[in-house]
Design a protein around this motif. Structure first.
Motif, short mmCIF file in Angstrom:
data_model
loop_
_atom_site.label_atom_id
_atom_site.label_comp_id
_atom_site.label_asym_id
_atom_site.label_seq_id
_atom_site.Cartn_x
_atom_site.Cartn_y
_atom_site.Cartn_z
N MET A 527 1.02 -1.18 0.09
CA MET A 527 -0.03 -0.02 0.13
C MET A 527 0.86 1.44 -0.25
N THR A 528 2.19 1.19 0.28
CA THR A 528 3.07 2.26 0.35
C THR A 528 3.72 2.43 -0.83
N ARG A 529 3.52 1.67 -2.10
CA ARG A 529 4.51 1.90 -3.12
C ARG A 529 3.79 2.97 -3.94
N ALA A 530 2.73 3.34 -3.68
CA ALA A 530 2.02 4.43 -4.92
C ALA A 530 2.29 5.60 -4.46
N ARG A 531 2.62 6.37 -5.34
CA ARG A 531 2.58 7.92 -5.48
C ARG A 531 1.27 8.62 -5.36
N LYS A 532 0.41 7.95 -6.24
CA LYS A 532 -0.99 8.71 -6.51
C LYS A 532 -2.01 7.84 -6.14
N THR A 533 -2.18 6.57 -6.71
CA THR A 533 -3.28 5.68 -6.55
C THR A 533 -2.78 4.16 -6.55
N ALA A 534 -3.53 3.40 -5.46
CA ALA A 534 -3.16 2.17 -5.37
C ALA A 534 -4.62 1.16 -5.73
N HIS A 535 -4.54 0.11 -6.55
CA HIS A 535 -5.68 -0.51 -6.86
C HIS A 535 -5.71 -1.94 -6.34
N LEU A 536 -6.55 -2.61 -6.01
CA LEU A 536 -6.60 -4.00 -5.66
C LEU A 536 -7.65 -4.58 -6.69
N VAL A 537 -7.06 -5.63 -7.31
CA VAL A 537 -8.01 -6.33 -8.34
C VAL A 537 -8.11 -7.82 -7.77
N VAL A 538 -9.35 -7.97 -7.44
CA VAL A 538 -9.73 -9.29 -6.40
C VAL A 538 -10.62 -10.18 -7.01
N PRO A 539 -10.37 -11.56 -6.64
CA PRO A 539 -11.62 -12.58 -7.17
C PRO A 539 -12.66 -12.41 -6.11
N ASP A 540 -13.57 -13.52 -6.36
CA ASP A 540 -14.86 -13.59 -5.39
C ASP A 540 -14.53 -13.74 -3.82
N LEU A 541 -13.49 -14.45 -3.81
CA LEU A 541 -13.07 -14.93 -2.48
C LEU A 541 -11.59 -14.74 -2.30
N ALA A 542 -11.23 -13.72 -1.51
CA ALA A 542 -9.78 -13.29 -1.46
C ALA A 542 -9.22 -14.00 -0.26
N HIS A 543 -8.04 -14.04 -0.16
CA HIS A 543 -7.32 -14.92 0.91
C HIS A 543 -7.75 -14.23 2.27
N PRO A 544 -7.84 -14.74 3.51
CA PRO A 544 -8.10 -14.09 4.76
C PRO A 544 -7.25 -13.07 5.13
N LEU A 545 -5.86 -13.02 4.53
CA LEU A 545 -4.97 -11.93 4.74
C LEU A 545 -5.48 -10.79 4.15
N TRP A 546 -6.10 -10.90 3.02
CA TRP A 546 -6.43 -9.42 2.41
C TRP A 546 -8.11 -9.13 2.68
N ARG A 547 -8.70 -10.17 2.76
CA ARG A 547 -10.15 -10.04 2.97
C ARG A 547 -10.65 -9.02 3.70
N PRO A 548 -10.18 -8.73 4.88
CA PRO A 548 -10.90 -7.64 5.74
C PRO A 548 -10.50 -6.21 4.94
N LEU A 549 -9.37 -6.22 4.25
CA LEU A 549 -9.00 -4.78 3.82
C LEU A 549 -9.96 -4.71 2.52
N VAL A 550 -10.19 -5.84 1.82
CA VAL A 550 -10.98 -5.46 0.46
C VAL A 550 -12.55 -5.05 1.12
N ALA A 551 -12.95 -5.68 2.16
CA ALA A 551 -14.31 -5.38 2.64
C ALA A 551 -14.44 -3.90 3.13
N ALA A 552 -13.34 -3.48 3.92
CA ALA A 552 -13.24 -2.33 4.31
C ALA A 552 -13.45 -1.14 3.24
N LEU A 553 -12.74 -1.51 2.15
CA LEU A 553 -12.55 -0.38 0.96
C LEU A 553 -13.89 -0.55 0.20
N ARG A 554 -14.51 -1.55 0.27
CA ARG A 554 -15.85 -1.70 -0.66
C ARG A 554 -16.99 -0.93 0.32
#
Length: 554
Positions: A527-554
């Motif tokens: 998340m800290t690599r971007a100067r302007k915008t960070a995008h996540l492209v995700v499947p129906d069911l992301a790994h639990p490591l990422w899943r709460p972040l995806v839900a929060a961003l939605r």
């Protein structure tokens, strides 16, 4: 670049501590400040040398003075070396030739090739890749593996002659991401010019290799502080990459697994970080749309995937769409592509020792291997083409094209030969890893121009094999391109205007569970690599490591 030190950064530059531990989060300017400190160190060293020279002249005695000092800057990855080179040019100025930037394994290889031939490692030495090992009947005497490099270099540095050489060469050694050093790397770092100053740059929150390297970042930082004369300077949490602080604040919250934190909502509402869903395929179409939009706005793009296979697959999809890009970090595939193309060149010129099928099989293995212990089917078929009639016919066609390209004489049409070699991998019907093959083809074309200008084939072969070894140990710096694709474990030290993280549905992140103490550092780094915008492209069911972040961003 324009650089003006601020606050604690100036303290780093002014310090003369024997060991300086500089701690700071992503984007706080650690590497650029270290380069500025290197320049200050060299300026001081030159002033001292000038005074000694003047004293010698006044005394009338002939005195042998030491050579001007140099600074060694060690990093872990070829990609980080490229970034350091980009950032340092405007900071180090005319002293740039005296700042040597290398990876750990690249510098170890330099020690081995410089001193090993007199101490049990006769020239020419070569690097034995992981893919190549699967095709060797015996690895004894056939080269040094990647894992051999540091132990051998450590043994050589224990020799007085070798130790004295580097002690007289370097007055300062800088290590980037030093919290990632394992015990062997730490020992190596201490043995290089032991009396030289050290500047150690670190951030425990970016230690994303703890699981497979078996390291403890906090313990390594504590060890550094026990070194004689060690001082610590923490840099303030101000990101020069994103001065608004929006993405760093969201990343800090994600690191703590605090997905209800307002910083994440602020980043999402402000369009600084977004989620794009895909329900079919591998998400390539969605990534391509985001890349097109970013490039239309003139932005640089870095795309991260979780595995090398996913990286190769996405790279191939980008090629189909005509999107020129740099494939980052896959040095083994690039190195073995060079070896395979050299074999094709030797075959075309009817030279002994070409062994094309074996070279192609090793390259296929380097691009497609999932496990280090088994050959992939296509690699086996390369060695026994009779088992695959389509492949057999394609290889015959390739052999005919190679020989036809030089039909009028040894060097009759090297331009045509270069085209045949460039297209060879697709000619035999393989697709995975096309970008690494094409990157290697640029080096091969350059070698062919030397051949056309009168260089011997032996000299060309030596140069291509040296380029292969340099690629495998991380000596070759990355080609600059506005679109870069890499495994997310290659992300440290990287930055781009726009980043895209492509997640898969079957990713494996080890045995950790909530709160993912190590895995969450991946969220922070990505998340800290971007100067302007960070995008996540995700499947129906992301790994639990990422899943709460995806839900929060939605």
């Amino acid at each position: 670049m324009t650089y003006e030190a601020q606050g604690a950064q100036q303290d780093v530059i002014d310090s003369t501590a024997p060991v300086l531990v500089v701690l700071g989060g992503a984007g706080t300017g650690k590497t650029t400040t270290a380069v500025a400190a290197a320049r200050r160190h060299l300026d001081r060293a030159d002033e001292k040398l000038a005074l000694r020279r003047q004293a010698a002249q006044r005394s009338g005695r002939r005195t042998r003075l030491p050579a001007p000092e140099r600074v060694l800057f060690l990093s872990f990855s070829r990609t980080a070396v490229a970034q350091i080179l980009d950032r340092s040019s405007g900071v180090i100025g005319p002293l740039a030739p005296r700042l040597e930037i290398a990876t750990f394994h690249g510098f170890a290889w330099r020690i081995i090739t410089s001193f090993g031939q007199h101490h049990g490692y006769p020239a020419p030495q070569t690097v034995l890749s992981e893919a190549q090992r699967l095709f060797e009947a015996s690895t004894t005497g056939s080269g040094l593996t990647y894992d051999d490099l540091l132990p051998v270099a450590n043994r050589l540095l224990a020799l007085e002659k070798v130790r004295d050489h580097y002690s007289s060469r370097y007055g300062l050694v800088i290590c980037d991401e030093f919290q990632d050093t394992d015990d062997q790397e730490w020992q190596f770092l201490q043995r290089i010019a032991p009396a030289a100053r050290r500047i150690l740059l670190g951030d425990a929150n970016q230690c994303i290799y703890a699981g497979f390297k078996k390291i403890d970042a906090d313990a390594r930082i504590a060890t550094a502080m026990l070194l004689s004369g060690a001082e610590k300077i923490p840099l303030p949490p101000i990101s020069w990459r994103d001065p608004s602080g929006t993405l760093p604040a969201a990343a800090e919250a994600a690191l703590r697994r605090d997905f209800a934190h307002p910083a994440i909502r602020t980043a999402a509402d402000g369009g600084r970080i977004s989620v794009t869903d895909y329900t079919s395929g591998h998400g390539h179409a969605e990534v391509i749309d985001l890349v097109r939009a970013a490039r239309k706005n003139g932005h640089t793009v870095a795309i991260f995937t979780h595995t090398n296979q996913a990286t190769f697959s996405l790279s191939d999809a980008l090629r189909v769409e005509g999107m020129v890009h740099e494939l980052v970090g896959l040095t083994e595939a690039y190195g073995e592509a060079l070896a395979a193309q050299l074999a094709l060149l030797k075959f075309a010129l009817d030279l002994p020792g070409s062994n094309v099928l074996r070279a192609l099989a090793i390259y296929v293995q380097a691009t497609e291997q999932k496990k280090r212990t088994a050959r992939v089917p296509l690699a086996n078929q390369m060695l026994a083409p009779a088992t695959n009639s389509v492949l057999r016919n394609a290889l015959k066609r390739l052999a005919r094209d190679l020989r036809d390209a030089v039909e009028g004489g040894e060097h009759s049409d090297l331009t045509r030969l270069a085209e045949v070699i460039t297209n060879a991998y697709s000619t035999v019907g393989a697709s995975r890893g096309q970008e690494t093959w094409l990157q290697a083809a640029r080096q091969t074309r350059f070698a062919l121009t030397k051949l056309a200008d009168g260089a011997s084939i032996a000299a060309v072969e030596q140069e291509m094999l040296r380029a292969r070894d340099d690629a495998l140990v991380g000596t070759v710096t990355a080609r600059r391109a506005p679109i870069q694709v890499m495994n997310l474990h290659q992300t440290k030290g990287r930055e781009a205007d726009v980043t895209i993280l492509l997640l898969g549905s079957d990713e494996y992140h080890g045995s950790e569970r909530e709160p993912f103490p190590t895995g969450s550092k991946l969220l922070y780094v990505v998340m800290t690599r971007a100067r302007k915008t960070a995008h996540l492209v995700v499947p129906d069911l992301a790994h639990p490591l990422w899943r709460p972040l995806v839900a929060a961003l939605r």
